[in-house]
Design a protein around this motif. Sequence first.
Motif, short mmCIF file in Angstrom:
data_model
loop_
_atom_site.label_atom_id
_atom_site.label_comp_id
_atom_site.label_asym_id
_atom_site.label_seq_id
_atom_site.Cartn_x
_atom_site.Cartn_y
_atom_site.Cartn_z
N ILE A 1 0.84 -1.21 0.00
CA ILE A 1 0.00 0.00 0.00
C ILE A 1 0.87 1.26 0.00
O ILE A 1 0.57 2.23 -0.70
CB ILE A 1 -0.98 -0.01 1.19
N LYS A 2 1.94 1.24 0.76
CA LYS A 2 2.85 2.40 0.78
C LYS A 2 3.44 2.66 -0.60
O LYS A 2 3.65 3.81 -0.97
CB LYS A 2 3.97 2.18 1.80
N GLU A 3 3.73 1.62 -1.33
CA GLU A 3 4.33 1.75 -2.66
C GLU A 3 3.30 2.11 -3.73
O GLU A 3 3.67 2.60 -4.80
CB GLU A 3 5.01 0.45 -3.06
N ASP A 4 2.02 1.89 -3.45
CA ASP A 4 0.95 2.16 -4.41
C ASP A 4 0.75 3.66 -4.57
O ASP A 4 0.81 4.40 -3.59
CB ASP A 4 -0.33 1.50 -3.92
N LYS A 5 0.54 4.10 -5.77
CA LYS A 5 0.39 5.53 -6.05
C LYS A 5 -1.02 6.05 -5.69
O LYS A 5 -1.20 7.26 -5.58
CB LYS A 5 0.69 5.81 -7.51
N ARG A 6 -1.97 5.16 -5.54
CA ARG A 6 -3.34 5.59 -5.21
C ARG A 6 -3.40 6.20 -3.82
O ARG A 6 -2.63 5.84 -2.94
CB ARG A 6 -4.31 4.41 -5.29
N ASP A 7 -4.36 7.11 -3.65
CA ASP A 7 -4.54 7.75 -2.36
C ASP A 7 -5.81 7.25 -1.65
O ASP A 7 -6.10 7.65 -0.53
CB ASP A 7 -4.63 9.27 -2.51
N ALA A 8 -6.54 6.37 -2.31
CA ALA A 8 -7.76 5.82 -1.71
C ALA A 8 -7.91 4.39 -2.19
O ALA A 8 -7.54 4.04 -3.30
CB ALA A 8 -8.96 6.66 -2.10
#
Length: 79
Positions: free
Chosen positions: A71-78
């Motif tokens: 999740i930390k590496e994912d670019k999404r904010d939601a």
Amino acid sequence: MIKKEDLLKELEGALIAEEKSIPIYMKHLDLAIFWTGWDEQTIAKARSVFGNLAGESERHKVLVAGLIKKIKEDKRDAF
């Protein structure tokens, strides 16, 4: 939907709780088993079951840590 920051807070809190609870529960369960008066075979079986639960909890901890990293590496904010 949940904001990335809020999701990470929840997951990190769950991870910390699991890390702290496993040793505490195992110690209490071991002491409780000691005082039961059960025969050695029953005590061994109970310890085996609780050992399996502790192992599953450790594996769960690794999965949650991996999810946090992802999740930390994912670019999404939601999510």
